[in-house]
Design a protein around this motif. Structure first.
Motif, PDB file in Angstrom:
ATOM      1  N   ASP A  52      41.851  49.379  44.285  1.00  0.00           N
ATOM      2  CA  ASP A  52      40.461  48.909  44.459  1.00  0.00           C
ATOM      3  C   ASP A  52      40.261  47.559  43.787  1.00  0.00           C
ATOM      4  O   ASP A  52      39.629  46.656  44.335  1.00  0.00           O
ATOM      5  N   PHE A  84      42.745  44.796  45.682  1.00  0.00           N
ATOM      6  CA  PHE A  84      42.603  44.568  47.132  1.00  0.00           C
ATOM      7  C   PHE A  84      41.171  44.754  47.619  1.00  0.00           C
ATOM      8  O   PHE A  84      40.899  44.543  48.799  1.00  0.00           O
ATOM      9  N   GLY A  85      40.291  45.206  46.757  1.00  0.00           N
ATOM     10  CA  GLY A  85      38.898  45.415  47.159  1.00  0.00           C
ATOM     11  C   GLY A  85      38.595  46.858  47.501  1.00  0.00           C
ATOM     12  O   GLY A  85      37.592  47.404  47.070  1.00  0.00           O
ATOM     13  N   SER A  86      39.477  47.483  48.275  1.00  0.00           N
ATOM     14  CA  SER A  86      39.302  48.895  48.640  1.00  0.00           C
ATOM     15  C   SER A  86      40.626  49.407  49.205  1.00  0.00           C
ATOM     16  O   SER A  86      41.517  48.609  49.529  1.00  0.00           O
ATOM     17  N   ASP A 135      41.046  50.796  52.112  1.00  0.00           N
ATOM     18  CA  ASP A 135      41.154  50.367  53.512  1.00  0.00           C
ATOM     19  C   ASP A 135      41.611  48.911  53.630  1.00  0.00           C
ATOM     20  O   ASP A 135      42.384  48.569  54.524  1.00  0.00           O
ATOM     21  N   SER A 136      41.117  48.065  52.727  1.00  0.00           N
ATOM     22  CA  SER A 136      41.566  46.665  52.736  1.00  0.00           C
ATOM     23  C   SER A 136      43.046  46.566  52.416  1.00  0.00           C
ATOM     24  O   SER A 136      43.780  45.777  53.020  1.00  0.00           O
ATOM     25  N   PHE A 137      43.476  47.354  51.439  1.00  0.00           N
ATOM     26  CA  PHE A 137      44.904  47.371  51.098  1.00  0.00           C
ATOM     27  C   PHE A 137      45.737  47.825  52.298  1.00  0.00           C
ATOM     28  O   PHE A 137      46.739  47.200  52.658  1.00  0.00           O
ATOM     29  N   LYS A 138      45.303  48.923  52.900  1.00  0.00           N
ATOM     30  CA  LYS A 138      46.057  49.514  54.010  1.00  0.00           C
ATOM     31  C   LYS A 138      46.192  48.508  55.160  1.00  0.00           C
ATOM     32  O   LYS A 138      47.265  48.357  55.751  1.00  0.00           O
ATOM     33  N   SER A 139      45.114  47.819  55.439  1.00  0.00           N
ATOM     34  CA  SER A 139      45.124  46.829  56.501  1.00  0.00           C
ATOM     35  C   SER A 139      46.075  45.673  56.162  1.00  0.00           C
ATOM     36  O   SER A 139      46.851  45.208  57.007  1.00  0.00           O
ATOM     37  N   GLN A 140      46.028  45.227  54.919  1.00  0.00           N
ATOM     38  CA  GLN A 140      46.898  44.120  54.493  1.00  0.00           C
ATOM     39  C   GLN A 140      48.366  44.525  54.556  1.00  0.00           C
ATOM     40  O   GLN A 140      49.220  43.783  55.060  1.00  0.00           O
ATOM     41  N   ASN A 162      49.523  44.927  58.161  1.00  0.00           N
ATOM     42  CA  ASN A 162      49.706  43.604  58.761  1.00  0.00           C
ATOM     43  C   ASN A 162      50.995  42.948  58.309  1.00  0.00           C
ATOM     44  O   ASN A 162      51.710  42.331  59.103  1.00  0.00           O
TER      45      ASN A 162
END
Ligand code: MN
Length: 201
Positions: A102, A105-107, A109-114, A117
């Motif tokens: 958190d 990466f912010g959250s 979901d943000s981590f997972k997306s990064q 990618n």
């Protein structure tokens, strides 16, 4: 005498990660591909030993060090990859790992997306990596090309995703994206958190 690297056992059965990763892939991947990196690293050590004995006469040390880097990094990453997964894995991390994700990466979901990618866009064969950076006491994502390129030497890999074609082609053909998306269902967050705790201590 250099110490030999050895192939670790899988911590579950070959079919344990189905339907996301098939028994056939796991057998080939662990028993053939990972073993080849173990053997390659040992062969490089033997060549270095021979070089020392022969005073480096006619020895291509540059090539041997390159082989050692490639094969040892392959051995290390696969040795993390297997316990990074488990049957009925997935979900979200807890505890200190969750807090750090958190924060950095912010959250989740943000981590997972990064991370997804990064893994999906590795050029050619390589890995998506979540690493602990001891310089700034923080988490980072990285890509590795092959096993050893683009690495940052002191970063500690916590969660690694093999995106070489040998890791998914039999199940997903050329659809690396679907493999990456499905792979989250087998992530072993307890193992990732254990690695974080060890890296920070
Ligand atoms: Mn592999």
């Amino acid at each position: 005498m250099p110490k030999k690297y050895t192939l670790p056992d899988l911590p579950y059965k070959y079919e344990a990660l189905e339907p996301y990763i098939s028994r056939e892939i796991m057998m080939l991947h662990h028993d053939k591909h990972h073993l080849a990196y173990v053997n390659g690293a040992n062969a490089a050590l033997e060549k270095l030993e021979a070089g020392r004995k022969n005073n480096w006469q006619g020895v291509d040390i540059k090539g041997i060090e390159r082989d050692l880097s490639f094969n040892l990094a392959g051995h290390v990453l696969h040795s993390i990859f297997w316990p990074n997964m488990k049957p009925s894995g997935g979900g979200k991390p807890g505890g200190r790992l969750s807090d750090m994700i958190d924060q950095d990466f912010g959250s989740f979901d943000s981590f997972k997306s990064q991370f997804s990618n990064a893994a999906k866009t590795v050029e050619g064969s390589g890995w998506g990596l979540l690493v602990y950076d001891p310089v700034n006491d923080q988490l980072l994502t990285l890509q590795a090309e092959k096993h050893n390129l683009l690495s940052t030497q002191n970063s500690v890999p916590l969660l690694v995703l093999d995106v070489w074609e040998h890791a998914y082609y039999l199940d997903y053909k050329n659809d690396r994206g679907k493999y990456v998306d499905n792979w989250w269902n087998v992530v072993n967050w307890d193992d990732v958190e254990k690695r974080l705790t060890k890296a920070k201590s």
